[in-house]
Design a protein around this motif. Structure first.
Motif, PDB file in Angstrom:
ATOM      1  N   THR A   1     -13.554  -8.839   6.393  1.00 62.24           N
ATOM      2  CA  THR A   1     -12.211  -9.235   6.805  1.00 62.24           C
ATOM      3  C   THR A   1     -11.238  -8.123   6.450  1.00 62.24           C
ATOM      4  N   TYR A   2     -10.046  -8.220   6.996  1.00 62.05           N
ATOM      5  CA  TYR A   2      -8.991  -7.222   6.759  1.00 62.05           C
ATOM      6  C   TYR A   2      -7.838  -7.927   6.065  1.00 62.05           C
ATOM      7  N   VAL A   3      -7.400  -7.394   4.902  1.00 57.12           N
ATOM      8  CA  VAL A   3      -6.358  -8.046   4.107  1.00 57.12           C
ATOM      9  C   VAL A   3      -5.261  -7.043   3.780  1.00 57.12           C
ATOM     10  N   GLU A   4      -4.077  -7.585   3.494  1.00 55.15           N
ATOM     11  CA  GLU A   4      -2.938  -6.793   3.025  1.00 55.15           C
ATOM     12  C   GLU A   4      -2.427  -7.406   1.727  1.00 55.15           C
ATOM     13  N   VAL A   5      -2.389  -6.602   0.670  1.00 54.58           N
ATOM     14  CA  VAL A   5      -1.956  -7.053  -0.650  1.00 54.58           C
ATOM     15  C   VAL A   5      -0.899  -6.079  -1.152  1.00 54.58           C
ATOM     16  N   ASN A   6       0.311  -6.583  -1.350  1.00 56.06           N
ATOM     17  CA  ASN A   6       1.407  -5.736  -1.853  1.00 56.06           C
ATOM     18  C   ASN A   6       1.569  -4.474  -1.006  1.00 56.06           C
ATOM     19  N   LYS A   7       1.577  -4.654   0.297  1.00 56.92           N
ATOM     20  CA  LYS A   7       1.745  -3.570   1.259  1.00 56.92           C
ATOM     21  C   LYS A   7       0.583  -2.580   1.267  1.00 56.92           C
ATOM     22  N   ASN A   8      -0.468  -2.906   0.548  1.00 57.54           N
ATOM     23  CA  ASN A   8      -1.692  -2.106   0.597  1.00 57.54           C
ATOM     24  C   ASN A   8      -2.691  -2.800   1.512  1.00 57.54           C
ATOM     25  N   LYS A   9      -3.385  -2.010   2.292  1.00 54.46           N
ATOM     26  CA  LYS A   9      -4.318  -2.548   3.270  1.00 54.46           C
ATOM     27  C   LYS A   9      -5.751  -2.256   2.839  1.00 54.46           C
ATOM     28  N   TYR A  10      -6.593  -3.296   2.932  1.00 56.10           N
ATOM     29  CA  TYR A  10      -7.980  -3.166   2.496  1.00 56.10           C
ATOM     30  C   TYR A  10      -8.903  -3.777   3.545  1.00 56.10           C
ATOM     31  N   ILE A  11     -10.092  -3.182   3.627  1.00 58.65           N
ATOM     32  CA  ILE A  11     -11.205  -3.763   4.375  1.00 58.65           C
ATOM     33  C   ILE A  11     -12.172  -4.328   3.340  1.00 58.65           C
ATOM     34  N   VAL A  12     -12.445  -5.625   3.432  1.00 56.64           N
ATOM     35  CA  VAL A  12     -13.261  -6.309   2.430  1.00 56.64           C
ATOM     36  C   VAL A  12     -14.608  -6.657   3.057  1.00 56.64           C
ATOM     37  N   GLY A  13     -15.664  -6.337   2.335  1.00 61.08           N
ATOM     38  CA  GLY A  13     -17.013  -6.664   2.782  1.00 61.08           C
ATOM     39  C   GLY A  13     -17.806  -7.339   1.692  1.00 61.08           C
TER      40      GLY A  13
ATOM     41  N   ASN B   1     -16.456  -6.017  -2.171  1.00 62.04           N
ATOM     42  CA  ASN B   1     -16.192  -4.591  -2.015  1.00 62.04           C
ATOM     43  C   ASN B   1     -14.901  -4.393  -1.221  1.00 62.04           C
ATOM     44  N   LEU B   2     -13.906  -3.786  -1.861  1.00 62.29           N
ATOM     45  CA  LEU B   2     -12.628  -3.489  -1.228  1.00 62.29           C
ATOM     46  C   LEU B   2     -12.547  -1.998  -0.927  1.00 62.29           C
ATOM     47  N   PHE B   3     -12.335  -1.672   0.334  1.00 63.88           N
ATOM     48  CA  PHE B   3     -12.196  -0.287   0.773  1.00 63.88           C
ATOM     49  C   PHE B   3     -10.742  -0.063   1.190  1.00 63.88           C
ATOM     50  N   TYR B   4     -10.119   0.900   0.564  1.00 62.72           N
ATOM     51  CA  TYR B   4      -8.712   1.188   0.844  1.00 62.72           C
ATOM     52  C   TYR B   4      -8.580   1.822   2.221  1.00 62.72           C
ATOM     53  N   ASP B   5      -7.697   1.241   3.023  1.00 63.74           N
ATOM     54  CA  ASP B   5      -7.493   1.726   4.391  1.00 63.74           C
ATOM     55  C   ASP B   5      -6.169   2.475   4.446  1.00 63.74           C
ATOM     56  N   SER B   6      -6.256   3.773   4.702  1.00 64.56           N
ATOM     57  CA  SER B   6      -5.061   4.601   4.768  1.00 64.56           C
ATOM     58  C   SER B   6      -5.210   5.608   5.888  1.00 64.56           C
ATOM     59  N   THR B   7      -4.125   5.861   6.571  1.00 64.74           N
ATOM     60  CA  THR B   7      -4.138   6.853   7.640  1.00 64.74           C
ATOM     61  C   THR B   7      -4.237   8.275   7.107  1.00 64.74           C
ATOM     62  N   GLU B   8      -3.997   8.471   5.812  1.00 73.14           N
ATOM     63  CA  GLU B   8      -4.054   9.798   5.210  1.00 73.14           C
ATOM     64  C   GLU B   8      -5.453  10.170   4.742  1.00 73.14           C
TER      65      GLU B   8
ATOM     66  N   GLN C   1     -16.570   6.633   2.877  1.00 72.29           N
ATOM     67  CA  GLN C   1     -15.651   6.178   1.849  1.00 72.29           C
ATOM     68  C   GLN C   1     -16.353   5.211   0.910  1.00 72.29           C
ATOM     69  N   LYS C   2     -15.957   5.226  -0.342  1.00 71.09           N
ATOM     70  CA  LYS C   2     -16.513   4.361  -1.371  1.00 71.09           C
ATOM     71  C   LYS C   2     -15.550   3.209  -1.628  1.00 71.09           C
ATOM     72  N   PRO C   3     -16.046   2.083  -2.143  1.00 71.74           N
ATOM     73  CA  PRO C   3     -15.159   0.960  -2.440  1.00 71.74           C
ATOM     74  C   PRO C   3     -14.349   1.202  -3.700  1.00 71.74           C
ATOM     75  N   GLN C   4     -13.294   0.384  -3.842  1.00 72.97           N
ATOM     76  CA  GLN C   4     -12.484   0.414  -5.043  1.00 72.97           C
ATOM     77  C   GLN C   4     -13.259  -0.212  -6.204  1.00 72.97           C
ATOM     78  N   ALA C   5     -12.728  -0.030  -7.402  1.00 72.15           N
ATOM     79  CA  ALA C   5     -13.369  -0.627  -8.580  1.00 72.15           C
ATOM     80  C   ALA C   5     -13.400  -2.142  -8.440  1.00 72.15           C
ATOM     81  N   HIS C   6     -14.507  -2.750  -8.862  1.00 70.38           N
ATOM     82  CA  HIS C   6     -14.659  -4.189  -8.723  1.00 70.38           C
ATOM     83  C   HIS C   6     -13.780  -4.926  -9.733  1.00 70.38           C
TER      84      HIS C   6
END
Length: 673
Positions: A280-292, A300-307, A313-318
């Motif tokens: 799924t795709y979520v937005e938390v505090n104006k941050n966008k993540y792809i969750v699997g 597993n949260l993957f930070y989605d950024s245009t930069e 890409q690796k996931p964020q810390a659990h």
């Protein structure tokens, strides 16, 4: 070096080469005469033969004159395909045998059968040059050293002689029914509607992603090998609906520009390659993540950024709660409720509701505990679907059930996030007690659509259901119909169009009205116009559902219930407790009864619609040539019948003295005298 030589009987077609060889032979005419007198064999001219040179020699070969193809096999374990008139190099090489090839054969179906000295039989496709089937000695039971092989085309059997004589029968798949319309070649596992581009995207076990036009059902685009050949198990879109995110059994999440099939990013843990079951795709505090989520039992949260321009890409810390108190079994499903709630479910029946801002666990539910209170037998406790009733979840003080999940024994469970006893209601929508495989609700959470593993879709009115007090009864029944033959892994309600989107492992993706009217199957030849109901398939139903025995109406006598003639009108209305008064009074909501005459009429329509096959022509001729009733008496009514008198059983003993005389000759003599 050994070689396989194919001689030319009628002579070479190269006239210049032939004349040159004739002149050379005339110079040595005396030697030729001597050889002819002595009877020694003459050497064949090089222009009259074709030599195929194969490294390590040839042990077997087969020639197909129909397809102009030569196949050889030998000690190097490679099967070579040749053009008989081009010996320079083979047209194809088939590798796969682990021992020298002992036997090859080209069948009439343009398939190559081969057998090696380790008793392994392989079937190859000539066009694709791929192995279709392999039978090793352990599976086929062939033991001993091979002495001979022979293929019998009439019965499609391969005879193998070793210490014993073995016959291997080839079972071919039946040709596809011309009436059957499929959207994919492999079972469909997920589908979703893109409201921006008005597309429907579907994915299957064959790692193929297809894009369809929602308004007409036409196939627009597809790309394969999306996850390296692994099945695509889940999908979602980003908020702009321009990018597609898919999860597969290879353990990866891929981000696509699905209009051209270009993979933008690959999201994956370094040390894991477990199957991804939900995303799924979520937005938390104006941050966008792809969750699997999946078989690695972690979120597993993957930070989605245009930069971020890195492809991998690796996931964020659990989260700490995920590491310490998270799921102990494989996670099967994920659902979100903006702005902060996230729900996951696992194979052991555990449901966890998370706070996405803090990463802490808000609630834990166990569907297996609820099922144990209903039945003492061990059951499959897995929870594969959870959804939020978002209009209720945003009311923080409400005690109403705001989370719905499937569970054991075909039940649906309604959970409250604000009461001490979270389980407010549960019921089994499937009349066959089949497991519920997919759930969907309308935008206002008024109607719930549940699909089971038999392909049925059930509709219930939950607008006033499980609002506060525990419920003992099921919600109001509205409608049900059979949408597919097999398990339905995905349902989606498209509220703007009052359309229901469904897909199934029977390889189809279909559209329905919210009342159960059949619109069409993606991939059918005739396009539909979504805003023109006359272009829909309704009142027809899919052909395979029509002829399936499980779709036949159930007669009450077979269920041990009294027939309709034995019931009063009031008893007929109150016989089924799941049928509310609204469904009885509203013919649009209540399902129309299906009789055997309706089924026969539907089959007759299809027989007249398509007369391409021989079987359909025969059925049509039977219908056209059947005897027409003109209202007169039937044949059996015009036949006179009489009672047969009972035989008394008294008979005289025959006179055996007459056996030695000719009765007719004796009478004749008496008459002559």
């Amino acid at each position: 070096m050994k070689s396989l030589e194919q001689g030319c009987v009628v002579g070479a077609t190269n006239v210049e080469q032939q004349m040159k060889e004739i002149k050379e032979h005339r110079k040595d005419s005396k030697a030729r005469k001597a050889q002819s007198v002595l009877g020694s064999p003459s050497h064949r001219a090089e222009g009259d033969q074709i030599v195929f040179r194969v490294h390590k020699g040839v042990k077997t070969f087969a020639l197909s004159k129909k397809n102009n193809r030569l196949v050889t096999g030998g000690m190097d374990r490679i099967i070579r395909m040749w053009n008989p008139y081009m010996p320079g190099r083979p047209t194809g090489m088939l590798r796969g045998h682990m021992a020298p090839v002992f036997y090859v054969h080209i069948s009439e179906e343009d398939k190559i059968f081969s057998m090696s000295t380790d008793n392994t039989v392989k079937i190859w496709d000539v066009e694709d040059q791929t192995c279709l089937f392999t039978a090793c000695s352990k599976n086929s039971g062939i033991k001993g050293e091979i002495s001979a092989c022979h293929y019998i085309p009439g019965v499609r059997s391969l005879c193998v002689a070793t210490d014993t004589l073995a016959i291997l029968h080839l079972r071919l798949r039946l040709p596809p029914d011309p009436h059957l319309v499929t959207s994919h070649k492999k079972p469909v596992l997920c589908c979703k509607f893109n409201e921006v581009f008005r597309h429907v995207v579907s994915c299957c076990e064959g790692s193929v992603v297809k894009v369809w036009d929602f308004d007409s059902g036409k196939h627009l685009f597809e790309f394969g090998n999306a996850h390296g050949g692994s099945a695509v198990t889940c999908l979602t879109f980003d908020p702009s609906r321009r990018r597609l995110i898919t999860g597969g059994r290879d353990g990866c999440l891929n981000v696509w520009n699905y209009n051209n099939g270009h993979c933008l990013h690959t999201l994956k843990r370094e040390d894991e390659s477990d199957e991804v079951c939900g995303c799924t795709y979520v937005e938390v505090n104006k941050n966008k993540y792809i969750v699997g989520v999946g078989w690695d039992r972690r979120i597993n949260l993957f930070y989605d950024s245009t930069e971020n321009f890195h492809h991998f890409q690796k996931p964020q810390a659990h989260w700490q709660d995920d590491m310490n108190r998270g799921h102990k079994e494989d996670i099967l499903c994920i659902a979100q409720c903006p702005p902060t709630l996230l729900a996951t479910s696992s194979y052991d029946g555990e449901i966890i509701v998370w706070n996405m801002i803090s990463g802490h666990i808000c609630h834990k539910f166990h569907a297996s505990v609820a099922a144990a209170s209903v039945s003492t037998k061990p059951v499959d406790a897995s929870v594969s679907r959870v959804i939020f009733l978002k209009t209720r979840a945003v009311k923080f003080e409400s005690a109403a059930a705001s989370l719905v999940s499937n569970g054991p024994q075909g039940h649906l469970y309604f959970w409250s996030l604000r009461t001490g006893d979270p389980l407010i209601a549960s019921f089994a929508p499937s009349r066959g007690k089949s497991l519920i495989t997919s759930i969907a609700v309308t935008a206002d959470d008024s109607y719930l659509y549940a699909a089971d593993e038999d392909g049925y879709v059930y509709v219930h009115d939950i607008k006033d259901y499980a609002l506060q007090d525990p419920e003992q009864e099921a919600p109001k029944y509205v409608n049900h119909w059979r949408a597919h033959l097999n398990l339905v892994p995905s349902l989606e309600v498209i509220d703007e169009e009052n359309i229901l989107l469904s897909c199934s492992t029977d390889r189809t993706v279909r559209l329905w009205s919210l009342d159960g009217e059949y619109i069409g199957t993606f991939g059918q030849a005739e396009p539909w116009e979504i805003f023109t109901p006359s272009s829909w398939k309704h009142p027809m139903v899919p052909y395979e559902i029509l002829i399936d025995p499980q779709s036949m109406p159930i007669h009450p006598v077979l269920e041990g219930k009294p027939s309709d003639s034995q019931l009063t009108e009031q008893e007929k209305r109150t016989q089924d407790p799941a049928t509310p008064k609204e469904a009885i009074s509203n013919p649009r909501l209540s399902p129309a009864p299906v009789t055997s005459e309706d089924i026969q009429d539907e089959i007759s329509k299809r027989l007249y619609a398509n007369t391409s096959s021989r079987r359909l022509k025969h059925e049509r001729s039977k219908l056209l040539n059947r005897r027409v009733s003109h209202g007169g008496p039937n044949t059996y009514r015009t036949i006179n019948y009489y009672e047969i008198d009972s035989f008394p059983g008294n008979c005289r003993k025959p006179d055996l003295s007459l056996l030695g005389t000719d009765i007719f000759s004796a009478n004749y003599k008496g008459a002559a005298e």
